[in-house]
Design a protein around this motif. Sequence first.
Motif, PDB file in Angstrom:
ATOM      1  N   ASP A   8      31.170-120.386 -34.542  1.00 15.71           N
ATOM      2  CA  ASP A   8      30.917-121.858 -34.780  1.00 15.71           C
ATOM      3  C   ASP A   8      30.316-122.654 -33.446  1.00 15.71           C
ATOM      4  OD1 ASP A   8      31.800-121.780 -37.372  1.00 15.71           O
ATOM      5  OD2 ASP A   8      33.721-122.757 -36.717  1.00 15.71           O
ATOM      6  N   ALA A   9      31.033-122.150 -32.160  1.00 16.66           N
ATOM      7  CA  ALA A   9      30.609-122.462 -30.947  1.00 16.66           C
ATOM      8  C   ALA A   9      29.177-121.903 -30.562  1.00 16.66           C
ATOM      9  CB  ALA A   9      31.623-122.027 -29.941  1.00 16.66           C
ATOM     10  N   ALA A  10      28.760-120.759 -30.898  1.00 18.48           N
ATOM     11  CA  ALA A  10      27.367-120.470 -30.727  1.00 18.48           C
ATOM     12  C   ALA A  10      26.329-121.129 -31.610  1.00 18.48           C
ATOM     13  CB  ALA A  10      27.342-118.952 -31.090  1.00 18.48           C
ATOM     14  N   TYR A  11      26.907-121.408 -32.745  1.00 18.80           N
ATOM     15  CA  TYR A  11      26.010-122.183 -33.548  1.00 18.80           C
ATOM     16  C   TYR A  11      25.459-123.597 -32.876  1.00 18.80           C
ATOM     17  CZ  TYR A  11      25.662-119.453 -37.893  1.00 18.80           C
ATOM     18  OH  TYR A  11      25.672-118.251 -38.969  1.00 18.80           O
ATOM     19  N   ARG A  12      26.752-124.224 -32.151  1.00 13.51           N
ATOM     20  CA  ARG A  12      26.562-125.491 -31.651  1.00 13.51           C
ATOM     21  C   ARG A  12      25.538-125.280 -30.272  1.00 13.51           C
ATOM     22  NH1 ARG A  12      31.710-125.591 -33.040  1.00 13.51           N
ATOM     23  NH2 ARG A  12      32.784-125.374 -30.885  1.00 13.51           N
ATOM     24  N   GLN A  13      25.957-124.316 -29.787  1.00 13.61           N
ATOM     25  CA  GLN A  13      25.130-123.969 -28.467  1.00 13.61           C
ATOM     26  C   GLN A  13      23.665-123.866 -28.691  1.00 13.61           C
ATOM     27  OE1 GLN A  13      26.964-121.652 -25.581  1.00 13.61           O
ATOM     28  NE2 GLN A  13      25.000-120.914 -24.717  1.00 13.61           N
ATOM     29  N   LEU A  14      23.282-123.078 -29.795  1.00 13.41           N
ATOM     30  CA  LEU A  14      22.145-122.910 -30.017  1.00 13.41           C
ATOM     31  C   LEU A  14      21.305-123.975 -31.058  1.00 13.41           C
ATOM     32  CD1 LEU A  14      22.369-119.151 -30.679  1.00 13.41           C
ATOM     33  CD2 LEU A  14      21.083-120.160 -28.963  1.00 13.41           C
ATOM     34  N   LYS A  15      22.087-125.021 -31.601  1.00  9.78           N
ATOM     35  CA  LYS A  15      22.063-126.052 -32.344  1.00  9.78           C
ATOM     36  C   LYS A  15      21.150-125.432 -33.597  1.00  9.78           C
ATOM     37  CE  LYS A  15      20.964-129.314 -28.571  1.00  9.78           C
ATOM     38  NZ  LYS A  15      20.048-130.278 -27.806  1.00  9.78           N
ATOM     39  N   LEU A  16      22.049-124.427 -34.224  1.00  6.27           N
ATOM     40  CA  LEU A  16      21.357-124.149 -35.483  1.00  6.27           C
ATOM     41  C   LEU A  16      21.970-124.956 -36.718  1.00  6.27           C
ATOM     42  CD1 LEU A  16      22.279-120.212 -34.836  1.00  6.27           C
ATOM     43  CD2 LEU A  16      19.950-121.545 -34.517  1.00  6.27           C
ATOM     44  N   GLY A  17      21.107-125.157 -37.555  1.00  6.85           N
ATOM     45  CA  GLY A  17      21.125-126.222 -38.556  1.00  6.85           C
ATOM     46  C   GLY A  17      21.441-127.819 -38.373  1.00  6.85           C
ATOM     47  N   ASP A  18      21.131-127.939 -37.114  1.00  2.00           N
ATOM     48  CA  ASP A  18      21.076-129.263 -36.444  1.00  2.00           C
ATOM     49  C   ASP A  18      19.585-129.967 -36.898  1.00  2.00           C
ATOM     50  OD1 ASP A  18      20.666-131.772 -35.457  1.00  2.00           O
ATOM     51  OD2 ASP A  18      21.381-130.867 -33.531  1.00  2.00           O
ATOM     52  N   ILE A  19      19.409-131.076 -38.050  1.00  3.71           N
ATOM     53  CA  ILE A  19      18.193-131.475 -38.506  1.00  3.71           C
ATOM     54  C   ILE A  19      17.380-132.244 -37.588  1.00  3.71           C
ATOM     55  CG2 ILE A  19      19.164-131.601 -40.885  1.00  3.71           C
ATOM     56  CD1 ILE A  19      19.505-134.288 -40.808  1.00  3.71           C
ATOM     57  N   ALA A  20      18.302-132.547 -36.240  1.00  6.26           N
ATOM     58  CA  ALA A  20      17.317-133.491 -35.332  1.00  6.26           C
ATOM     59  C   ALA A  20      16.631-132.538 -34.385  1.00  6.26           C
ATOM     60  CB  ALA A  20      18.461-134.218 -34.649  1.00  6.26           C
ATOM     61  N   THR A  21      17.154-131.191 -34.548  1.00  6.50           N
ATOM     62  CA  THR A  21      16.537-130.205 -33.431  1.00  6.50           C
ATOM     63  C   THR A  21      15.052-130.294 -33.397  1.00  6.50           C
ATOM     64  OG1 THR A  21      16.711-127.902 -32.783  1.00  6.50           O
ATOM     65  CG2 THR A  21      16.662-127.990 -34.711  1.00  6.50           C
ATOM     66  N   ARG A  22      14.422-129.723 -32.265  1.00  4.19           N
ATOM     67  CA  ARG A  22      13.001-129.710 -32.230  1.00  4.19           C
ATOM     68  C   ARG A  22      12.571-128.161 -32.863  1.00  4.19           C
ATOM     69  NH1 ARG A  22      11.364-132.662 -26.439  1.00  4.19           N
ATOM     70  NH2 ARG A  22      12.153-134.693 -27.250  1.00  4.19           N
ATOM     71  N   GLY A  23      13.760-127.244 -32.960  1.00  2.00           N
ATOM     72  CA  GLY A  23      13.096-125.949 -33.494  1.00  2.00           C
ATOM     73  C   GLY A  23      12.477-125.947 -34.689  1.00  2.00           C
ATOM     74  N   THR A  24      12.553-124.841 -35.412  1.00  2.00           N
ATOM     75  CA  THR A  24      11.643-124.702 -36.586  1.00  2.00           C
ATOM     76  C   THR A  24      12.756-123.759 -37.314  1.00  2.00           C
ATOM     77  OG1 THR A  24      10.554-122.635 -36.170  1.00  2.00           O
ATOM     78  CG2 THR A  24       9.554-124.809 -35.514  1.00  2.00           C
ATOM     79  N   LEU A  25      12.452-123.695 -38.707  1.00  2.00           N
ATOM     80  CA  LEU A  25      13.183-122.998 -39.661  1.00  2.00           C
ATOM     81  C   LEU A  25      13.125-121.606 -39.351  1.00  2.00           C
ATOM     82  CD1 LEU A  25      15.098-122.871 -42.139  1.00  2.00           C
ATOM     83  CD2 LEU A  25      12.973-123.137 -43.525  1.00  2.00           C
ATOM     84  N   ASP A  26      11.890-120.986 -39.051  1.00  2.00           N
ATOM     85  CA  ASP A  26      11.534-119.594 -38.444  1.00  2.00           C
ATOM     86  C   ASP A  26      12.517-119.151 -37.337  1.00  2.00           C
ATOM     87  OD1 ASP A  26       9.875-119.491 -40.470  1.00  2.00           O
ATOM     88  OD2 ASP A  26       8.067-119.103 -39.415  1.00  2.00           O
ATOM     89  N   SER A  56      15.087-128.859 -43.098  1.00  2.00           N
ATOM     90  CA  SER A  56      16.281-128.336 -43.838  1.00  2.00           C
ATOM     91  C   SER A  56      16.530-128.465 -45.199  1.00  2.00           C
ATOM     92  CB  SER A  56      17.418-129.232 -43.021  1.00  2.00           C
ATOM     93  OG  SER A  56      18.485-128.876 -43.657  1.00  2.00           O
ATOM     94  N   GLY A  57      16.481-127.298 -45.934  1.00  2.00           N
ATOM     95  CA  GLY A  57      16.912-127.100 -47.132  1.00  2.00           C
ATOM     96  C   GLY A  57      18.437-127.610 -47.380  1.00  2.00           C
ATOM     97  N   GLY A  58      19.202-127.699 -46.433  1.00  2.00           N
ATOM     98  CA  GLY A  58      20.326-127.937 -46.516  1.00  2.00           C
ATOM     99  C   GLY A  58      20.970-129.316 -46.457  1.00  2.00           C
ATOM    100  N   GLY A  59      19.976-130.124 -45.802  1.00  2.00           N
ATOM    101  CA  GLY A  59      20.375-131.361 -45.546  1.00  2.00           C
ATOM    102  C   GLY A  59      19.188-132.595 -45.052  1.00  2.00           C
ATOM    103  N   GLY A  60      18.058-132.090 -45.533  1.00  2.00           N
ATOM    104  CA  GLY A  60      16.777-132.946 -44.579  1.00  2.00           C
ATOM    105  C   GLY A  60      16.411-134.138 -45.438  1.00  2.00           C
ATOM    106  N   LEU A  61      16.631-134.203 -46.626  1.00  2.00           N
ATOM    107  CA  LEU A  61      15.847-135.056 -47.572  1.00  2.00           C
ATOM    108  C   LEU A  61      16.245-136.542 -47.296  1.00  2.00           C
ATOM    109  CD1 LEU A  61      15.419-133.186 -51.037  1.00  2.00           C
ATOM    110  CD2 LEU A  61      13.689-133.546 -49.201  1.00  2.00           C
ATOM    111  N   VAL A  62      15.372-137.427 -47.828  1.00  2.00           N
ATOM    112  CA  VAL A  62      15.803-138.792 -48.077  1.00  2.00           C
ATOM    113  C   VAL A  62      15.282-138.983 -49.409  1.00  2.00           C
ATOM    114  CG1 VAL A  62      15.416-139.605 -45.758  1.00  2.00           C
ATOM    115  CG2 VAL A  62      13.559-139.673 -47.174  1.00  2.00           C
ATOM    116  N   SER A  63      15.979-139.915 -50.090  1.00  2.00           N
ATOM    117  CA  SER A  63      15.578-140.143 -51.700  1.00  2.00           C
ATOM    118  C   SER A  63      16.242-141.860 -52.066  1.00  2.00           C
ATOM    119  CB  SER A  63      16.282-139.321 -52.428  1.00  2.00           C
ATOM    120  OG  SER A  63      15.768-139.331 -53.710  1.00  2.00           O
TER     121      SER A  63
END
Length: 423
Positions: free
Chosen positions: A151-169, A275-282
């Motif tokens: 979990d801590a590694a995911y936080r450090q790498l900001k994996l799954g964070d929809i506000a990240t500047r990274g990409t899905l790839d 993010s297919g896990g949490g990125g939509l507005v509706s």
Amino acid sequence: MDARRSETHGMSRDRLERVERFIDEAYIATGKLPGALTQVWRRGERVLNSVLGQADRERQVLLAEDSIFRIYSMTKPVTSVAIMMLVEECKIALDDPVSKYIPAWANLGVYTGGFMQGFQTRPTARPMLVVDLLRHTSGLTYGFHQNTNVDAAYRQLKLGDIATRGTLDEMIAKLAGLPLEFSPGEAWNYSVSTDVLGYLVGKVSGIPFETFLKERIFDPLGMVDTAFHVPEEKVPRFCACYAVGALGSTAVSEQPVLQDDPHTSPYLKPPSFVSGGGGLVSTAADYLRFARMLLQGGELDGVRLLGPKTLALMTANHLPGGASISSMSPRSMFSEAAYDGVGFGLGFATTVTQPTTLIPGSTGDFFWGGAAGTFFWVDPQEELIGMFLTQVLPSSAYPVRRQLRTLVYSAITELGAGQQRSS
């Protein structure tokens, strides 16, 4: 609300009004929620449409029926429908190894010790399958669990964070260097699995994931306000988002604090991480159309996205041995379902032993919710959809979901056809 119409659809007008009154008195008047939109659909008609409070407390903007909400994890059922559309086309199979589409994941190991560059692992008992992504038995995780070094590694790498500047790839590439929490199929752990499904949708279909959703789901269903960002002309309809607890105000008596201003929100621009896990507005209207499609076995107004047998497969409990979420999630009990008797299908939680839940409902109803308190459920036996939209993080702040289900089911005066057949 038309009193005669609500009565003819097997629901008590007085008890439906009690739903709105309860939300107003318990949550809006007390300031616990700035606003709340509640809808109930039964037997082909909307029998409750309650719009209370404010969309933006700071600007004194009233909530409206067409207000736009961050639906967070209510994105997951949409992404799951997208991958199952490709399963129906035989472009991908549920028992395919994920490494067939992501070769860099062929040798993922299970965590045994260490951190980051010093991770120690053991081989998985079997490969991760596509079905593991759909039912959250993949061994992946979320950084916000805060339970393990993974979990801590995911936080450090900001994996799954929809506000990240990274990409899905980039997320997929980084995950190749991290261990799994457990061998696929051995436990249930809420995770970035559905984000990975979004990646697979793009890879298998040959078009960007967000384009697939628009062209194959949103446009055909008439979901005109559902997207991964809010365009400028729709900003006046975009709700503010608030937070309580560790995310915001801490005292029970305090009102939630502003967490995301709709006029400066990251949602005002297309995200780099889709993010297919949490990125939509509706909106309520859009998501109700999606839920009606599910209730009707994959079809709405002449548009068929899935076959009814595929929907039946999706809404069955797929946890190994018919287990429940609570019995298969020793590492992380985070779930949008805070009660027992619930299993998990291919993109939804599903009630498997209704009496165990200790609240009214039906075996076989299916549902999910989002981090800011949004929630929906579909009950085929009762021909019913319930939906609740608000914007307060986290979803566990108040027991409103349990209360809403109790109130709505207590308003039923005539059982649905499915209940009558089973009684």
